[in-house]
Design a protein around this motif. Structure first.
Motif, PDB file in Angstrom:
ATOM      1  N   PHE A  32       0.804  -1.255  -0.062  1.00  0.00           N
ATOM      2  CA  PHE A  32       0.099   0.003  -0.033  1.00  0.00           C
ATOM      3  C   PHE A  32       0.771   1.296  -0.021  1.00  0.00           C
ATOM      4  N   THR A  33       1.129   1.722  -1.284  1.00  0.00           N
ATOM      5  CA  THR A  33       1.817   3.001  -1.437  1.00  0.00           C
ATOM      6  C   THR A  33       1.170   4.044  -1.742  1.00  0.00           C
ATOM      7  N   GLU A  34       0.116   4.313  -1.651  1.00  0.00           N
ATOM      8  CA  GLU A  34      -0.786   5.275  -2.102  1.00  0.00           C
ATOM      9  C   GLU A  34      -1.980   5.550  -1.088  1.00  0.00           C
ATOM     10  N   LEU A  35      -2.433   6.401  -0.989  1.00  0.00           N
ATOM     11  CA  LEU A  35      -3.448   6.850  -0.246  1.00  0.00           C
ATOM     12  C   LEU A  35      -4.169   8.058  -0.671  1.00  0.00           C
ATOM     13  N   GLN A  36      -5.603   7.764  -0.089  1.00  0.00           N
ATOM     14  CA  GLN A  36      -6.366   8.974  -0.631  1.00  0.00           C
ATOM     15  C   GLN A  36      -7.315   9.128   1.003  1.00  0.00           C
ATOM     16  N   VAL A  37      -7.336  10.433   1.349  1.00  0.00           N
ATOM     17  CA  VAL A  37      -7.935  10.795   2.629  1.00  0.00           C
ATOM     18  C   VAL A  37      -9.531  11.256   2.071  1.00  0.00           C
ATOM     19  N   LEU A  38     -10.418  10.232   2.519  1.00  0.00           N
ATOM     20  CA  LEU A  38     -11.721  10.784   2.168  1.00  0.00           C
ATOM     21  C   LEU A  38     -12.403  11.517   3.391  1.00  0.00           C
ATOM     22  N   GLY A 398      -1.661   6.709   9.289  1.00  0.00           N
ATOM     23  CA  GLY A 398      -2.151   7.761   8.550  1.00  0.00           C
ATOM     24  C   GLY A 398      -3.230   8.504   9.358  1.00  0.00           C
ATOM     25  N   ILE A 424      -9.762   6.557   5.130  1.00  0.00           N
ATOM     26  CA  ILE A 424      -8.429   6.394   4.096  1.00  0.00           C
ATOM     27  C   ILE A 424      -8.541   5.336   3.311  1.00  0.00           C
ATOM     28  N   TRP A 426      -6.176   3.176   1.164  1.00  0.00           N
ATOM     29  CA  TRP A 426      -5.209   2.552   0.621  1.00  0.00           C
ATOM     30  C   TRP A 426      -5.000   1.829  -0.580  1.00  0.00           C
TER      31      TRP A 426
ATOM     32  N   PHE B 908      -1.831  10.672  -2.621  1.00  0.00           N
ATOM     33  CA  PHE B 908      -0.612  10.555  -1.900  1.00  0.00           C
ATOM     34  C   PHE B 908       0.300   9.630  -2.278  1.00  0.00           C
ATOM     35  N   PHE B 910       3.725   7.428  -1.694  1.00  0.00           N
ATOM     36  CA  PHE B 910       4.917   7.511  -0.997  1.00  0.00           C
ATOM     37  C   PHE B 910       5.586   6.051  -1.119  1.00  0.00           C
TER      38      PHE B 910
END
Lengths: 450, 922
Positions: A32-38, A398, A424, A426, B908, B910
């Protein structure tokens, strides 16, 4: 680790945290190297439900239910209607005609129940002015009814008609409901598990009858799950994990989890640890293994061999709130400390370091000796205790508050919800960037050049 | 900054394949002539000019005192220094080629307003070292002789070449200003006429009453001298009323006239407003004319041509008269029989002549013109070159370039189309003149779709013309080629005044030849051009631009009015007294652009001039990057306080910077960053100075830059706000895609960071606080430590993943020989541009993302991608990360801009990798 930031002013005080494993920043197995905050909720988000392969719903104390697209992170719908916090949410699939259509049923503290269409955001049905608020919901697909549990047990038909109602005798009411074979359901009420049977009469009315009361737990039951067709399991606040036969309703196995310090520490602990430390917050299973969230630790129990497969006492800094078995060897857990951790069940590297039997010494020595406890794992030799270990393979940081729950989508995405009002999403960064590259080239082709 | 030759690789092959056979050769516009010609020194001429900066001069040919300067823009006496404005006004007013004839043309009973098109002249005064683009225009004034007041606006520069090369754009901009003035003037004139008419009516009624009294008193058949005088006076007033009414009609028919000036497309809304106003007046005064009724019969016999008017008048009922009068707030005055003569009256100022809103709008327009033409040719050239190249690479511009959006560009050339802020959609589409400064066509984009076959002979390449006259043609398709547009291109003649008239003549001769040879398939066009030819042929001697078309216009106008058409002679004799014949002035009749509103066609430009040699230190006022936009959030800016020290400011300004020990950098830059203002080039250049200092001071600068470029959020932690802000503003240079307002940079934050902050900002200045709040903040820092790199400004440490690449060695070399911030900025920009180009290549190369054949799995593509990065681009692991990050930004930007805005939360990304702590050992 912090010394460089804190400077010389503050001595590092990480000694007390030493039992908790720190994985560090290098996590090659963490995809999991990307995230979006919802963003969208205004209060604690407590529930997540998967609607289909690309949508999920979240609900929480702000009385809002939000539908999200897992692919893009967009908020698709906002279901407003409840006035108080949501206490239970479940999906309800109805096959009208050709395609199955998923709906959502929600229960709230405002003593109402609602049926929602997640495609349009409409409130299709609603029942208000219930006698008490509903704490859990169970959909019985086969019988085409659904059941709400609280201070009373109600059976509803598909079109929201009350079929049957039954008062419970407990103060707390029903906290969990599961479906059992032969038209039975199990309901957790305080320390007891009540078995009900549903009978559908000729005029298609449904009646509910109490069959059995299982009172083997010494403390409040926190978790109740179906393991497989023949077994279900329950966990209590006192750390009792009981596996039941789903047909005969007798105990198949019983474990009492006690985290006892193996080393001779200065402080002498009694066998019974702090209740909160052994409380089984959550159980999850894949039919073969049961993962129990015990305090801040994790405990993997093999149903087939009736033995403890692996455990880790300090899996998190504080209570684990939700667990999940992603595969036979991958476990995921989230906790009040705000992190999600991924574990792998690995072979014990050194057998010599096997933990003392004392760890699980209290397994069978406590509790009322029930007559039905013939299957209790007394035979388990102490030296055959855990043969594998739970190794931390990655963690997701996060959230700034307790992570209440998470759901995983086809191993490509993970949604977490938390007390910090956020969700979040992921994702696997590499896969996503590849997907976007393809989208770009596709778009380029559509536009016929730059 | 488009300093890198790599950018050229982005352009399509066919554009360059012809011009540059050798792919490795520098494009011509970048090449620097090895032996610059001695006389091409752009500063040679400024040596004896008496002013330092270009300015705009507005002068008037006053009928009372002769030519006089009215206004300079900028309105600062320092601008023109010792330059003699009076003398120069005389010079520029003496070359007025507007074909203005005034007074009563034969055959017409009334004075006619002359509808004059503006004329454009370039003239030079080599003695003064001044060259000017002069734009003459005529405004109407009821009190002036012939109702006209000649004005001119001049762009005065020290460089002749600048004027010549900018002719088209100057012409366009000044035409806009002129149109604006004229629109206001027409309104004001109509209002004045209205007032005058009311006066006349009043006078008339008074006289009439007096006459009636006399008539009643005296015997019917005896006319005393007094009575006769009164009657004459009455007749005069009546005549005057007719004249003025006619003038009103003329001015309201102004907009019906076909315009011959291609630049003179006025704002539709203005025109209609003005028109309706005039119509209303016209109607009202037609009604007011009723007092004439009793001597109607005599008049009709006398002045037959007025019968229509009179009849129209007759039909009116009297009731309106009073109602109209009641509405008027103005009290009419009695007008004396003999009007005062011109020398004892005060002439109206320019401001009075035009509506004040229009006047102010015009001044604003001119101010902007002045601003946009600041700097010398070299400067303008590089800037425009850069811009046009930037426009080529829209896809990657957002990464490191200043935003040069579509609207920006249009804004700059055409923005104040209607200066009175009518929306742009009201005016017919017109093309801005192409920017011509170099030998290359700067408008690449316009040529990209292969233009429809343009008649080759009309597109001439005057490569050898020393003057570098700008030639351009907007060829409209034959169907759109109307009489007006065709003729207007011929008619409106700019005059170039020059000492080198010989070359000019040669150029023209050559030009004439080519135009004569033009085969023209369109019959209409042919016929019209023949007509023009005959006219031009007949008038070669006196070079008057007024010709057949004028007559046509007049005729058309008359036919519309439907009264005097028959009496008008077909050809007007030309009032040659108005056209001062000048020797040595040449008409470059085809150096015009003809804008057809419907079909803008790709243009072809060719320019002849020498290349500007190099960038040189510009005077401070000229270093303006973009016309400085007002900071929208200026109010939010913190007070500079003790931080803004003037000393360091100047040290940064004068360029002799980068003495680490003394200079503390310019705080103004640092403070202005991150408060929502547009990050201008100027600021970025200043940041270059800070960045250079950072690179030289910190041994781990390379790691820090790598963090920024590979998308890892960098937190600059420090107790001293000024220091942190300086660092942030310096490092902001390296943030890819910082946003137009620097949205991805937060210069100063004093609360603990959250995940959303990390998502939003890529560079954060964080206050170090020694308090519970501080420990909270440190906790959040350590919590999110996997996502961030932390640069501790106080202890001079950096915690970030290790960087072992070589891509950044050349911009982050602390032993660099670059001493100046601006130089370093350009160096950095070119490196970053290079990176962006590679990222572009990586992003848009199909086979790096798609399988070549169906048997290939994703891992093969992955392998090919890795191979491309490692083998072909020779990038290591960390360098690849930079490229991948840039590529990802490009992808997102591309997808985002084409799909429009979505509510999806930002991404985002990383990487999980171990960080090291770098320390600074002094």
């Amino acid at each position: 680790m912090l010394r460089w930031i804190l400077g010389a002013r503050e001595a590092p005080s990480s000694a007390e945290r030493s039992p908790v494993l720190l994985i560090g920043e290098e996590q090659p197995k963490n995809r999991f190297t990307e995230l979006q905050v919802l963003k969208g909720h205004f209060d604690i988000v407590r529930f997540l439900v998967q609607i289909d392969d690309f949508r999920c719903a979240s609900a929480g104390d702000d009385a809002l239910v939000l539908i999200w697209s897992v692919e893009t992170g967009e908020r698709l719908q906002e279901l407003r209607g409840h006035t108080q916090q949501i206490t239970a949410i479940t999906t309800f699939s109805s096959t009208n005609g050709v395609a199955a259509h998923a709906s959502l049923i929600t229960a709230s503290s405002d003593r109402s129940l609602s049926l929602w269409d997640p495609d349009t955001g409409n409130r299709v049905q609603t029942i208000s002015d219930l006698q008490s608020s509903v704490k859990c919901l169970l959909v019985l697909e086969r019988q085409c009814v659904w059941i709400s549990g609280g201070e009373e047990l109600c059976v509803w038909s598909k079109d929201f008609q009350l079929q049957s109602q039954r008062q419970t005798h407990s103060d707390n009411g029903i906290t969990a409901l599961i479906e059992l074979p032969k038209n039975c359901i199990a309901a957790a009420m305080d320390k007891d598990i009540m078995i009900y049977r549903l009978t559908v009469s000729t005029d298609s009315s449904v009646s509910v009858a109490e069959i059995r009361c299982l009172s083997n737990h010494q403390d409040q039951i926190r978790s109740l799950i179906t393991v497989n067709d023949g077994l279900f399991a329950s966990g209590s606040h006192a750390g009792e994990l009981v596996v039941w036969d789903a047909v005969e309703w007798n105990m198949v196995a019983r474990e009492r989890i006690l985290w006892e310090e193996p080393q001779a520490g200065t402080e002498i602990r009694l066998g019974a640890a702090q209740p909160s430390e052994v409380s089984i917050q959550h159980l999850s299973t894949n039919g073969k293994l049961i993962v129990a969230a015990v305090g801040g630790g994790l405990y993997v129990y093999n149903v087939l061999t009736r033995s403890v497969l692996a455990y880790r006492k300090q899996a998190h800094d504080s209570n684990v709130l939700h667990t999940s078995l992603l595969s036979d060897s991958d476990v995921m857990s989230c906790s009040e400390d705000g992190s999600v951790r991924m574990w792998e069940i690995q072979e014990q590297p050194l057998m010599a370091e096997a933990t003392s039997a004392g760890l699980f010494g209290g397994m069978w020595s406590f509790g009322r000796s029930n007559k039905s406890s013939v299957h209790v794992s007394k035979k388990t030799p102490p030296d055959s205790a855990p043969v594998r270990t739970l190794e931390l393979t990655g963690d997701l940081i996060g959230h700034s508050g307790a992570v209440q729950m998470f759901i995983s989508f086809n191993e490509s995405a993970l949604v977490t919800c938390s007390t910090d009002h956020l969700l979040i999403l992921w994702k696997d960064g590499q896969r996503e960037s590849q997907r976007r590259s393809l989208a770009l080239l596709h778009k380029l082709e559509e536009k016929g050049g730059l | 900054m488009i300093g890198a030759s790599d950018v050229v690789a982005l352009t399509k092959e066919d554009e360059y394949s012809q011009a540059i056979p050798d792919p490795w050769a520098l494009p011509e516009e970048f090449s620097i002539p090895l032996h610059p010609l001695a006389d091409s020194n752009p500063w040679a001429k400024t040596a004896y000019a008496k002013f330092t900066k270009d300015f705009i001069l507005i002068s008037e040919f006053s009928e009372q005192v002769g030519p006089q300067p009215l206004l300079t823009i900028p309105d600062n006496p320092k601008v023109c220094g010792t330059f003699d404005l009076n003398y120069f006004s005389l010079r520029i007013m003496s070359v007025d080629y507007q074909a203005s004839f005034v007074g009563h043309p034969p055959g017409s009973g009334y004075p006619r307003l002359s509808f004059v098109e503006d004329s454009r002249v370039v003239l030079g005064d080599s003695k003064e070292g001044a060259f000017a683009y002069v734009h003459h225009l005529t405004l109407y004034d009821l009190e002036a002789r012939g109702f006209v007041r000649p004005f001119c606006m001049a762009y005065v520069a020290t460089e002749e070449k600048k004027i010549m090369l900018q002719f088209q754009e100057l012409s366009l901009r000044f035409s806009q200003a002129s149109e604006c003035l004229k629109a206001g003037n027409r309104r004001a004139f109509a209002k004045e006429l209205q007032r005058k008419l009311r006066d006349l009516e009043y006078t008339h009624s008074v006289l009439q009453r007096e006459e009636g009294l006399q008539r009643e008193a005296g015997p019917q058949c005896i006319y005393s001298a007094h009575t006769v005088e009164k009657a004459n006076e009455l007749a005069n007033v009546e005549k005057s009323i007719f004249e003025h009414r006619d003038l009103l009609r003329q001015i309201s028919s102004y907009h019906h006239r076909p315009r011959r000036d291609p630049h003179a497309a006025a704002c539709n809304k203005c025109v209609t407003e003005c028109w309706s106003e005039c119509e209303e007046l016209l109607e009202r005064y037609a009604k007011l004319a009723s007092p004439f009724c009793f001597n109607e019969e005599e008049r009709r016999t006398e002045e037959g041509q007025h019968q229509f008017d009179e009849e129209g008048v007759e039909r009116l009922d009297e009731g309106d008269d009073t109602s109209v009068k009641r509405r008027l707030s103005y009290t009419p005055q009695l007008i004396k029989a003999k009007s005062t003569k011109c020398f004892d009256k005060r002439l109206k100022t320019l401001q009075e002549l035009c509506d004040s809103t229009f006047y102010e709008a015009t001044v604003e327009l001119l101010k902007e013109t002045e601003r946009s033409f600041r700097g010398d040719l070299c400067y303008m050239h590089t800037r425009r070159l850069e811009k046009s190249l930037c426009r080529k690479q829209r896809v990657t511009n957002f990464l490191f370039e200043e935003e040069v959006g579509d609207d920006d560009e249009e804004k700059e050339t055409l923005r104040p189309f209607c200066a009175v802020n009518h929306t742009r959609d009201t005016f017919p589409l017109s093309n801005p003149p192409p920017i011509v400064l170099g030998t290359e066509l700067l408008e690449f984009d316009q040529l990209e779709p292969s233009p429809p076959p343009v008649r080759s002979s009309t597109v001439r390449h005057t490569q050898d013309s020393e003057l570098g006259l700008v030639e351009s043609h907007f060829e409209s398709s034959p169907s759109d080629q109307t009489l007006e547009t065709q003729e207007s291109s011929e008619e409106t003649k700019g005059s170039f005044s020059s000492d080198k008239s010989g070359t000019c003549a040669a150029a023209e001769a050559q030009h004439d030849n080519s135009s004569d040879l033009t085969p023209d398939p369109d019959p209409e066009r042919e016929s019209s051009s023949e007509e023009v030819e005959t006219t031009a042929g007949g008038e070669e001697g006196d070079q008057t631009p007024v010709s057949f078309l004028d007559v046509m216009c007049e005729l058309e106008a008359l036919q519309e009015n439907g009264s005097e058409g028959q009496t008008q002679p077909l050809l007007l004799p030309i009032d040659t007294a108005c056209c001062i014949p000048q020797e040595g002035f040449l008409y470059e009749s085809e150096a015009q652009i003809c804008l057809t509103p419907k079909s803008p066609q790709p243009c072809q430009i060719s320019v002849v001039n020498q290349e500007p040699q190099s960038l040189f230190p510009l005077p401070d006022d000229y270093t303006m990057g973009t016309p400085c936009l007002q900071n929208p959030a200026a109010g939010l800016e913190l007070p500079v306080g003790s931080l803004g020290d003037g000393v360091s400011h100047t040290s940064a300004e004068d360029g002799s910077d980068c003495t680490i020990s003394t200079s503390t950098g310019s705080d103004s830059t640092a403070l202005s960053l991150g408060y929502g203002g547009v990050v201008t080039l100027r600021q970025r250049k200043k940041a270059g100075h800070g960045a250079l200092r950072f690179v030289r001071q910190y041994p781990f600068a390379m790691q820090a830059l790598w963090c920024l470029l590979s998308g890892r959020t960098l937190v600059v932690l420090g107790a001293d706000e000024g220091r942190v802000r300086r660092l942030v503003s310096a490092l902001a240079l390296f943030v890819p895609g910082p946003g137009k307002y620097g949205e991805k940079v937060q210069a100063w934050l004093s609360c603990s960071i959250t995940l959303t902050d990390l998502q939003r900002w890529k560079l954060i200045g964080l206050q170090r606080v020694a308090s519970p709040v501080g420990s909270n903040m440190l906790y959040s820092l350590s919590r999110y430590s996997r996502y961030i790199s932390v640069l501790d400004a106080d202890q001079r440490t950096l915690r970030c993943p290790p960087y072992r690449g070589h891509l950044l060695t050349n911009i982050a070399d602390h032993r660099t020989f670059i001493r100046r911030g601006a130089t370093y900025f350009l160096h950095v920009q070119s490196t970053l541009c290079h990176l962006a180009a590679r990222a572009f290549l990586f992003t848009f190369t199909h086979h790096l993302h798609l399988p070549v054949c169906s048997t290939e799995g994703p891992e093969v593509v992955e392998g090919r991608r890795r191979c491309f990065l490692q083998k072909q681009l020779e990038l290591g692991e960390e360098d690849s990360q930079i490229l991948l990050y840039l590529s990802q930004l490009i992808t997102q930007h591309y997808l985002h801009t084409s799909t429009g805005h979505t509510d999806a939360a930002p991404l985002f990304s990383f990487k999980y990798s171990t960080s090291l702590l770098y320390k600074h050992r002094p």
